[in-house]
Design a protein around this motif. Structure first.
Motif, PDB file in Angstrom:
ATOM      1  N   LEU A 108       0.839  -1.201   0.000  1.00 33.33           N
ATOM      2  CA  LEU A 108       0.000   0.000   0.000  1.00 33.33           C
ATOM      3  C   LEU A 108       0.871   1.246   0.000  1.00 33.33           C
ATOM      4  CD1 LEU A 108      -2.657  -0.929   2.706  1.00 33.33           C
ATOM      5  CD2 LEU A 108      -2.908  -1.031   0.250  1.00 33.33           C
ATOM      6  N   ALA A 109       0.336   2.305  -0.593  1.00 34.51           N
ATOM      7  CA  ALA A 109       1.053   3.586  -0.577  1.00 34.51           C
ATOM      8  C   ALA A 109       1.049   4.109   0.849  1.00 34.51           C
ATOM      9  CB  ALA A 109       0.367   4.579  -1.510  1.00 34.51           C
ATOM     10  N   SER A 146      -8.782  -4.411  13.102  1.00 38.41           N
ATOM     11  CA  SER A 146      -9.484  -3.203  12.658  1.00 38.41           C
ATOM     12  C   SER A 146     -10.195  -2.454  13.781  1.00 38.41           C
ATOM     13  CB  SER A 146     -10.474  -3.548  11.553  1.00 38.41           C
ATOM     14  OG  SER A 146     -11.492  -4.383  12.056  1.00 38.41           O
ATOM     15  N   ASN A 147     -10.600  -3.132  14.838  1.00 41.76           N
ATOM     16  CA  ASN A 147     -11.270  -2.435  15.937  1.00 41.76           C
ATOM     17  C   ASN A 147     -10.325  -1.553  16.731  1.00 41.76           C
ATOM     18  OD1 ASN A 147     -13.654  -3.652  15.242  1.00 41.76           O
ATOM     19  ND2 ASN A 147     -13.401  -5.322  16.697  1.00 41.76           N
ATOM     20  N   HIS A 148      -9.038  -1.860  16.671  1.00 47.79           N
ATOM     21  CA  HIS A 148      -8.062  -1.118  17.472  1.00 47.79           C
ATOM     22  C   HIS A 148      -7.218  -0.158  16.645  1.00 47.79           C
ATOM     23  CE1 HIS A 148      -9.071  -3.667  20.828  1.00 47.79           C
ATOM     24  NE2 HIS A 148      -8.914  -4.714  20.050  1.00 47.79           N
ATOM     25  N   LEU A 149      -7.419  -0.138  15.342  1.00 48.42           N
ATOM     26  CA  LEU A 149      -6.640   0.759  14.487  1.00 48.42           C
ATOM     27  C   LEU A 149      -7.279   2.138  14.443  1.00 48.42           C
ATOM     28  CD1 LEU A 149      -5.910  -1.639  11.500  1.00 48.42           C
ATOM     29  CD2 LEU A 149      -4.312  -0.877  13.234  1.00 48.42           C
ATOM     30  N   PRO A 150      -6.475   3.189  14.399  1.00 46.45           N
ATOM     31  CA  PRO A 150      -7.036   4.533  14.275  1.00 46.45           C
ATOM     32  C   PRO A 150      -7.724   4.698  12.915  1.00 46.45           C
ATOM     33  CG  PRO A 150      -4.647   4.611  14.605  1.00 46.45           C
ATOM     34  CD  PRO A 150      -5.042   3.187  14.527  1.00 46.45           C
ATOM     35  N   GLN A 151      -9.000   5.059  12.940  1.00 48.22           N
ATOM     36  CA  GLN A 151      -9.789   5.128  11.711  1.00 48.22           C
ATOM     37  C   GLN A 151      -9.278   6.216  10.765  1.00 48.22           C
ATOM     38  OE1 GLN A 151     -11.992   2.759  10.949  1.00 48.22           O
ATOM     39  NE2 GLN A 151     -11.365   1.835  12.889  1.00 48.22           N
ATOM     40  N   ASN A 152      -8.811   7.330  11.308  1.00 52.40           N
ATOM     41  CA  ASN A 152      -8.271   8.398  10.452  1.00 52.40           C
ATOM     42  C   ASN A 152      -7.034   7.926   9.694  1.00 52.40           C
ATOM     43  OD1 ASN A 152     -10.253  10.139  11.262  1.00 52.40           O
ATOM     44  ND2 ASN A 152      -9.003  11.068  12.872  1.00 52.40           N
ATOM     45  N   THR A 153      -6.200   7.133  10.359  1.00 53.26           N
ATOM     46  CA  THR A 153      -4.999   6.621   9.709  1.00 53.26           C
ATOM     47  C   THR A 153      -5.363   5.641   8.613  1.00 53.26           C
ATOM     48  OG1 THR A 153      -3.858   6.845  11.830  1.00 53.26           O
ATOM     49  CG2 THR A 153      -2.761   5.544  10.139  1.00 53.26           C
ATOM     50  N   LEU A 154      -6.330   4.769   8.882  1.00 46.87           N
ATOM     51  CA  LEU A 154      -6.772   3.817   7.858  1.00 46.87           C
ATOM     52  C   LEU A 154      -7.380   4.537   6.656  1.00 46.87           C
ATOM     53  CD1 LEU A 154      -8.418   0.878   9.828  1.00 46.87           C
ATOM     54  CD2 LEU A 154      -6.354   0.834   8.453  1.00 46.87           C
ATOM     55  N   LEU A 155      -8.187   5.551   6.930  1.00 46.28           N
ATOM     56  CA  LEU A 155      -8.807   6.315   5.856  1.00 46.28           C
ATOM     57  C   LEU A 155      -7.747   7.040   5.024  1.00 46.28           C
ATOM     58  CD1 LEU A 155     -11.469   7.242   4.559  1.00 46.28           C
ATOM     59  CD2 LEU A 155     -11.431   9.169   6.123  1.00 46.28           C
ATOM     60  N   THR A 156      -6.779   7.639   5.684  1.00 50.87           N
ATOM     61  CA  THR A 156      -5.696   8.323   4.986  1.00 50.87           C
ATOM     62  C   THR A 156      -4.882   7.349   4.144  1.00 50.87           C
ATOM     63  OG1 THR A 156      -5.563   9.924   6.783  1.00 50.87           O
ATOM     64  CG2 THR A 156      -3.675   9.798   5.304  1.00 50.87           C
ATOM     65  N   LEU A 159      -7.070   6.332   1.081  1.00 51.69           N
ATOM     66  CA  LEU A 159      -7.180   7.414   0.101  1.00 51.69           C
ATOM     67  C   LEU A 159      -5.849   7.678  -0.601  1.00 51.69           C
ATOM     68  CD1 LEU A 159      -9.491   9.952   1.962  1.00 51.69           C
ATOM     69  CD2 LEU A 159     -10.037   8.564  -0.046  1.00 51.69           C
ATOM     70  N   LEU A 160      -4.767   7.633   0.148  1.00 52.88           N
ATOM     71  CA  LEU A 160      -3.446   7.833  -0.435  1.00 52.88           C
ATOM     72  C   LEU A 160      -3.118   6.729  -1.432  1.00 52.88           C
ATOM     73  CD1 LEU A 160      -1.014   9.771  -0.209  1.00 52.88           C
ATOM     74  CD2 LEU A 160      -0.092   8.219   1.496  1.00 52.88           C
ATOM     75  N   SER A 161      -3.465   5.489  -1.096  1.00 51.64           N
ATOM     76  CA  SER A 161      -3.223   4.371  -2.014  1.00 51.64           C
ATOM     77  C   SER A 161      -4.036   4.522  -3.289  1.00 51.64           C
ATOM     78  CB  SER A 161      -3.565   3.042  -1.339  1.00 51.64           C
ATOM     79  OG  SER A 161      -2.645   2.753  -0.338  1.00 51.64           O
ATOM     80  N   ALA A 162      -5.296   4.902  -3.159  1.00 53.29           N
ATOM     81  CA  ALA A 162      -6.141   5.076  -4.342  1.00 53.29           C
ATOM     82  C   ALA A 162      -5.648   6.234  -5.199  1.00 53.29           C
ATOM     83  CB  ALA A 162      -7.583   5.305  -3.922  1.00 53.29           C
ATOM     84  N   ALA A 168      -0.403   7.240 -10.768  1.00 52.37           N
ATOM     85  CA  ALA A 168       0.794   6.579 -11.292  1.00 52.37           C
ATOM     86  C   ALA A 168       0.430   5.539 -12.353  1.00 52.37           C
ATOM     87  CB  ALA A 168       1.565   5.914 -10.155  1.00 52.37           C
ATOM     88  N   GLY A 169      -0.738   4.926 -12.234  1.00 54.01           N
ATOM     89  CA  GLY A 169      -1.163   3.946 -13.224  1.00 54.01           C
ATOM     90  C   GLY A 169      -1.499   4.554 -14.570  1.00 54.01           C
TER      91      GLY A 169
END
Length: 182
Positions: A108-109, A146-156, A159-162, A168-169
């Protein structure tokens, strides 16, 4: 490659994924991830070509660094909490280290720079195997945590990966690199 050796490597690949997906203990999950890594490296370097050797080396070094980070974070988690459970990470640094290591394993990016280069140096069937089956085990660990991961970090991270993958694709003309960025 001998068909028997190929069958053993593919069965080791599936066994490692099953071990990782069914474990609730960090050492078993780490063992399954390492089993996956060690099973795919000979499949990557099956064709004796400098690009395949370079791809296998890049893949192995990246996965070894991610596995060392997972092992360090799980040891830190066991040290602070006294348990090796995947479902109960204790502190934010442990959780973020796990997230970074799993993102590196997934490609992942922003930890994706190794992935297009590795896919470019291998055969298309191996690239398909790496783009699908190799992602199952780290993704299962992310879902368990996933219940213990910060949701803002996962969202970032998503979004960064997409965003990076899409932009780049667009610039690529080779199928494997387009697949890597998607």
């Amino acid at each position: 490659m001998n068909p028997l050796v190929t069958a053993i490597l593919i069965s080791s690949l599936s066994t490692g994924t099953i071990i990782t997906m069914s474990s609730y203990h960090w050492l078993f999950a780490w063992f399954g991830l390492e089993m996956n890594t060690l099973a795919i490296v000979p499949l990557i370097s099956k064709h004796h070509h400098p690009r395949a050797t370079e791809a296998a080396t890049k893949y192995f070094l990246t996965q070894a660094a991610a596995a060392a980070t997972i092992l360090f974070a799980s040891t830190l988690n066991a040290w602070t909490s006294g348990q090796w459970s995947i479902l109960h990470p204790t502190t934010l640094p442990v959780t973020l280290m796990m997230l970074i290591a799993l993102a590196m394993k997934l490609g992942l990016a922003p930890m994706h720079s190794w992935y297009p280069e590795v896919l470019q140096g291998i055969t298309l069937p191996t690239a398909l195997l790496m783009s699908t089956w190799q992602k199952l085990a780290p993704l299962a660990l992310l879902l368990m945590m996933s219940n213990h991961l910060p949701q803002n970090t996962l969202l970032t991270l998503g979004l960064l990966s997409a965003y990076i993958g899409g932009w780049a694709g667009l610039n690529q003309t080779q199928t494997r690199k387009i697949m890597a960025f998607s």
